[in-house]
Design a protein around this motif. Structure first.
Motif, PDB file in Angstrom:
ATOM      1  N   ASP A  25       0.807  -1.217   0.000  1.00  0.00           N
ATOM      2  CA  ASP A  25       0.000   0.000   0.000  1.00  0.00           C
ATOM      3  C   ASP A  25       0.841   1.268   0.000  1.00  0.00           C
ATOM      4  OD1 ASP A  25      -2.278  -1.542  -0.009  1.00  0.00           O
ATOM      5  OD2 ASP A  25      -2.481  -1.538   2.167  1.00  0.00           O
ATOM      6  N   ASN A  26       1.995   1.234   0.654  1.00  0.00           N
ATOM      7  CA  ASN A  26       2.840   2.430   0.760  1.00  0.00           C
ATOM      8  C   ASN A  26       4.041   2.390  -0.172  1.00  0.00           C
ATOM      9  OD1 ASN A  26       1.282   3.694   2.802  1.00  0.00           O
ATOM     10  ND2 ASN A  26       2.231   2.394   4.368  1.00  0.00           N
ATOM     11  N   ALA A  27       4.007   1.531  -1.181  1.00  0.00           N
ATOM     12  CA  ALA A  27       5.179   1.355  -2.038  1.00  0.00           C
ATOM     13  C   ALA A  27       5.622   2.650  -2.706  1.00  0.00           C
ATOM     14  CB  ALA A  27       4.885   0.297  -3.103  1.00  0.00           C
ATOM     15  N   VAL A  28       4.686   3.369  -3.293  1.00  0.00           N
ATOM     16  CA  VAL A  28       5.047   4.587  -4.026  1.00  0.00           C
ATOM     17  C   VAL A  28       5.489   5.683  -3.059  1.00  0.00           C
ATOM     18  CG1 VAL A  28       4.242   6.312  -5.680  1.00  0.00           C
ATOM     19  CG2 VAL A  28       3.449   3.950  -5.872  1.00  0.00           C
ATOM     20  N   LYS A  29       4.812   5.778  -1.931  1.00  0.00           N
ATOM     21  CA  LYS A  29       5.182   6.781  -0.927  1.00  0.00           C
ATOM     22  C   LYS A  29       6.592   6.541  -0.405  1.00  0.00           C
ATOM     23  CE  LYS A  29       3.794   8.626   3.590  1.00  0.00           C
ATOM     24  NZ  LYS A  29       2.831   8.487   4.721  1.00  0.00           N
ATOM     25  N   ILE A  30       6.939   5.288  -0.143  1.00  0.00           N
ATOM     26  CA  ILE A  30       8.282   4.965   0.353  1.00  0.00           C
ATOM     27  C   ILE A  30       9.324   5.251  -0.720  1.00  0.00           C
ATOM     28  CG2 ILE A  30       9.768   3.018   0.976  1.00  0.00           C
ATOM     29  CD1 ILE A  30       7.369   1.878   2.526  1.00  0.00           C
ATOM     30  N   ALA A  31       9.023   4.881  -1.963  1.00  0.00           N
ATOM     31  CA  ALA A  31       9.957   5.172  -3.056  1.00  0.00           C
ATOM     32  C   ALA A  31      10.176   6.670  -3.189  1.00  0.00           C
ATOM     33  CB  ALA A  31       9.428   4.587  -4.363  1.00  0.00           C
ATOM     34  N   ASP A  32       9.116   7.443  -2.989  1.00  0.00           N
ATOM     35  CA  ASP A  32       9.199   8.897  -3.115  1.00  0.00           C
ATOM     36  C   ASP A  32      10.126   9.512  -2.065  1.00  0.00           C
ATOM     37  OD1 ASP A  32       8.252  11.105  -4.687  1.00  0.00           O
ATOM     38  OD2 ASP A  32       7.132  11.785  -2.922  1.00  0.00           O
ATOM     39  N   GLU A  33      10.293   8.836  -0.927  1.00  0.00           N
ATOM     40  CA  GLU A  33      11.150   9.367   0.136  1.00  0.00           C
ATOM     41  C   GLU A  33      12.633   9.193  -0.157  1.00  0.00           C
ATOM     42  OE1 GLU A  33      10.159   8.543   4.167  1.00  0.00           O
ATOM     43  OE2 GLU A  33       8.011   8.337   3.755  1.00  0.00           O
ATOM     44  N   VAL A  34      12.975   8.249  -1.050  1.00  0.00           N
ATOM     45  CA  VAL A  34      14.395   8.037  -1.358  1.00  0.00           C
ATOM     46  C   VAL A  34      14.741   8.463  -2.783  1.00  0.00           C
ATOM     47  CG1 VAL A  34      14.537   6.128   0.278  1.00  0.00           C
ATOM     48  CG2 VAL A  34      14.086   5.647  -2.124  1.00  0.00           C
ATOM     49  N   PHE A  35      13.705   8.764  -3.587  1.00  0.00           N
ATOM     50  CA  PHE A  35      13.921   9.115  -4.983  1.00  0.00           C
ATOM     51  C   PHE A  35      13.446  10.542  -5.225  1.00  0.00           C
ATOM     52  CE2 PHE A  35      12.559   9.467  -9.408  1.00  0.00           C
ATOM     53  CZ  PHE A  35      13.624   8.908 -10.098  1.00  0.00           C
ATOM     54  N   GLU A  36      14.299  11.341  -5.830  1.00  0.00           N
ATOM     55  CA  GLU A  36      13.976  12.734  -6.141  1.00  0.00           C
ATOM     56  C   GLU A  36      13.868  12.889  -7.649  1.00  0.00           C
ATOM     57  OE1 GLU A  36      16.900  16.247  -6.033  1.00  0.00           O
ATOM     58  OE2 GLU A  36      15.875  16.375  -4.086  1.00  0.00           O
ATOM     59  N   CYS A  37      12.657  13.162  -8.140  1.00  0.00           N
ATOM     60  CA  CYS A  37      12.451  13.335  -9.582  1.00  0.00           C
ATOM     61  C   CYS A  37      13.237  14.548 -10.071  1.00  0.00           C
ATOM     62  CB  CYS A  37      10.960  13.517  -9.887  1.00  0.00           C
ATOM     63  SG  CYS A  37       9.925  12.099  -9.485  1.00  0.00           S
ATOM     64  N   ARG A  38      13.880  14.413 -11.180  1.00  0.00           N
ATOM     65  CA  ARG A  38      14.696  15.504 -11.699  1.00  0.00           C
ATOM     66  C   ARG A  38      13.843  16.698 -12.113  1.00  0.00           C
ATOM     67  NH1 ARG A  38      19.967  14.835 -13.181  1.00  0.00           N
ATOM     68  NH2 ARG A  38      19.806  13.286 -11.514  1.00  0.00           N
ATOM     69  N   ASP A  39      12.564  16.449 -12.489  1.00  0.00           N
ATOM     70  CA  ASP A  39      11.701  17.555 -12.902  1.00  0.00           C
ATOM     71  C   ASP A  39      10.959  18.187 -11.730  1.00  0.00           C
ATOM     72  OD1 ASP A  39       9.796  15.681 -12.261  1.00  0.00           O
ATOM     73  OD2 ASP A  39       8.997  15.461 -14.289  1.00  0.00           O
ATOM     74  N   GLY A  40      11.270  17.768 -10.494  1.00  0.00           N
ATOM     75  CA  GLY A  40      10.678  18.378  -9.311  1.00  0.00           C
ATOM     76  C   GLY A  40       9.319  17.871  -8.919  1.00  0.00           C
ATOM     77  N   THR A  41       8.760  16.901  -9.671  1.00  0.00           N
ATOM     78  CA  THR A  41       7.448  16.348  -9.338  1.00  0.00           C
ATOM     79  C   THR A  41       7.606  15.236  -8.285  1.00  0.00           C
ATOM     80  OG1 THR A  41       7.595  14.753 -11.150  1.00  0.00           O
ATOM     81  CG2 THR A  41       6.546  16.881 -11.611  1.00  0.00           C
ATOM     82  N   SER A  42       6.469  14.689  -7.871  1.00  0.00           N
ATOM     83  CA  SER A  42       6.473  13.623  -6.866  1.00  0.00           C
ATOM     84  C   SER A  42       6.006  12.315  -7.489  1.00  0.00           C
ATOM     85  CB  SER A  42       5.543  13.993  -5.708  1.00  0.00           C
ATOM     86  OG  SER A  42       5.370  12.898  -4.833  1.00  0.00           O
ATOM     87  N   LEU A  43       6.610  11.204  -7.066  1.00  0.00           N
ATOM     88  CA  LEU A  43       6.176   9.900  -7.557  1.00  0.00           C
ATOM     89  C   LEU A  43       4.738   9.596  -7.150  1.00  0.00           C
ATOM     90  CD1 LEU A  43       9.264   7.556  -6.917  1.00  0.00           C
ATOM     91  CD2 LEU A  43       8.531   8.562  -9.079  1.00  0.00           C
TER      92      LEU A  43
END
Length: 454
Positions: A25-43
């Motif tokens: 359930d929290n897969a994308v949220k957890i990935a978003d905490e360690v991954f920074e999109c180069r275009d400044g958006t959120s996963l």
């Protein structure tokens, strides 16, 4: 809410990329905490089947360039939200990224847990799940094709076709027995017998192909045997395409068993090159010869090598005797030299005989044809549905036994309620085969054999 799990899904070795898979359930949220999109958006704002380029950020510092992919439930491998982060494939970089994912809240995945979740979420049945492990471990081309076919549901469709007919007949009989006052048409015995015969033939076909399938999937323990200097090591090297075994004119050069896996005709041979079979006064060589005889006796297939340029010896005749009753191919080597051996004696003793020149790499295609024909896999159809393992075979055998009992019951005029019990028992076996009625212990045991990350 399911626990969110994570693991490295690529091999434990340096490579071009390393992939960390996160599911829950929290897969994308957890990935978003360690991954920074180069275009400044959120996963977290990303839809399914989308990717972003960016960086791994640990303790506020960029560690590595990366690509993140997002898959949304239920259209993902596991049926849950899934994120996959691909980084450069150095072992340290991959492990640091995984550690950061754990620090963000993910739990370590167990062996096969991603595929287990796919099964539990209805993305695949148990036969398809088992095929995933078979694809990963496949060494031969035909084995790989058969495993991919199972993943695509070939076995499932065959089993379900039988299951559907059993359940339809069972339901009709149950309704007729339970509601005698209703105007429910009775299932005619001829129609029932026809249905059961179809089911019997389908299951028989699966069981008859099991041994061939196992040969393709598991490979064949194969021994290269013969007296000294007939070309056993040269044959080993021809089959492996390398200088795996030492080749000299000195008798007794090979003193221990040399092992290698090779692909021949779409199947895998677990090859053993053994010491030359002869009487020897050398203590060390004798140990190797004793090992050679044990390996020969235990082998599933023997490649018995003879020297065409020399007359048959007592050692040759002893080898012929030891191959009696075994699956064995006579390999008459050194066809590049003048023939002196009585090859007719060899041909009469073996079902398959081939002539080769290992020195000149001649005769490999003939050897391949002889081996596949002797093993009964020359006409193997990897596109046909196949039982992959003993668990599947046992369920299939039990279902067939129940169907045979039902057929006997029909011919003896046994009441429909009794026959229905037999049909229900057969259906239960097939439901267990596909996993629709498999208990938790069976499921856990199956997935415990998977690698972590799959």
């Amino acid at each position: 809410m399911s626990t969110t799990i994570a693991a490295i899904s690529t091999g434990n070795a340096p490579g071009g990329i390393g992939v960390i898979r996160i599911s829950g359930d929290n897969a994308v949220k957890i990935a978003d905490e360690v991954f920074e999109c180069r275009d400044g958006t959120s996963l977290t704002d990303l839809g399914g089947y989308r990717a972003k380029f960016g960086s791994i950020v640990i303790d506020g510092k960029r560690q590595d360039d990366a690509v993140a992919l997002v898959f949304r439930a239920p259209k993902s491998y596991t049926g849950e939200d899934v994120a996959e982060i691909s980084v450069h494939g150095g072992l340290l970089s991959v492990q640091k990224t995984l550690d950061a994912v754990f620090a963000a809240g993910a739990a370590p995945a167990g062996a096969g847990e991603f595929t287990k979740r796919a099964f539990l979420n209805g993305k695949m049945d148990l036969t398809q799940a088992e095929s995933v492990a078979d694809i990963i471990s496949a060494e031969g081309e035909e084995e790989l094709k058969a495993s991919i076919g199972a993943l695509h549901g070939r076995l499932s469709r065959s089993i379900n076709a039988v299951l559907e007919k059993l359940l339809d007949s069972s339901a009709t009989m149950a309704a007729w027995v339970d509601y005698p006052d209703e105007e429910i048409p009775e299932l005619e015995s001829d129609e029932l017998e026809k249905t059961l015969t179809f089911c019997k033939n389908e299951l028989n076909s699966l069981l008859e192909s099991y041994d061939k399938g196992q040969t393709i999937r598991s490979g064949v323990d194969t021994v290269i045997a013969g007296r000294p200097n007939v070309g056993k090591s040269s044959l080993m090297n021809m089959l492996t395409g390398t200088d795996k075994s030492i080749v000299t004119h000195i008798e007794g050069t090979t003193r221990d068993i040399v092992e290698e896996n090779v692909r021949l005709g779409g199947i895998v041979l677990h090859l053993k090159d053994t010491a030359g079979l002869r009487e020897s006064g050398d203590v060390v060589e004798n140990i190797g010869i004793e090992k050679a005889y044990r390996a020969l006796d235990n082998a599933q297939l023997v490649l018995a090598v003879f020297d065409s340029s020399e007359s048959l010896t007592d050692e040759d005749r002893e080898l012929i005797n030891r191959c009696s009753g075994k699956l064995a191919v006579a390999v008459i080597n050194k066809t590049d030299l003048e023939t002196s051996a009585d090859t007719d004696i060899i041909k009469k003793a073996f079902e398959k005989t081939v002539f080769i020149s290992a020195k000149n790499d001649e005769g490999l295609a003939e050897l391949e044809n002889a081996v596949t024909s002797l093993l009964g896999v020359a006409d193997f159809d990897s596109s046909a549905p196949l039982l992959a393992n003993l668990r599947q075979k046992q369920h299939c055998e039990s279902a067939l036994s129940c169907i045979n009992e039902a057929l006997d019951g029909v011919s003896l005029g046994v009441t429909y309620d009794a026959i229905n019990v037999m049909l229900d028992a057969a259906a239960d076996e097939l439901l267990s085969l596909t996993g629709k009625k498999a208990n938790a212990e069976v499921v856990n045991n199956i997935f415990s054999k998977f690698c972590v990350g799959k």
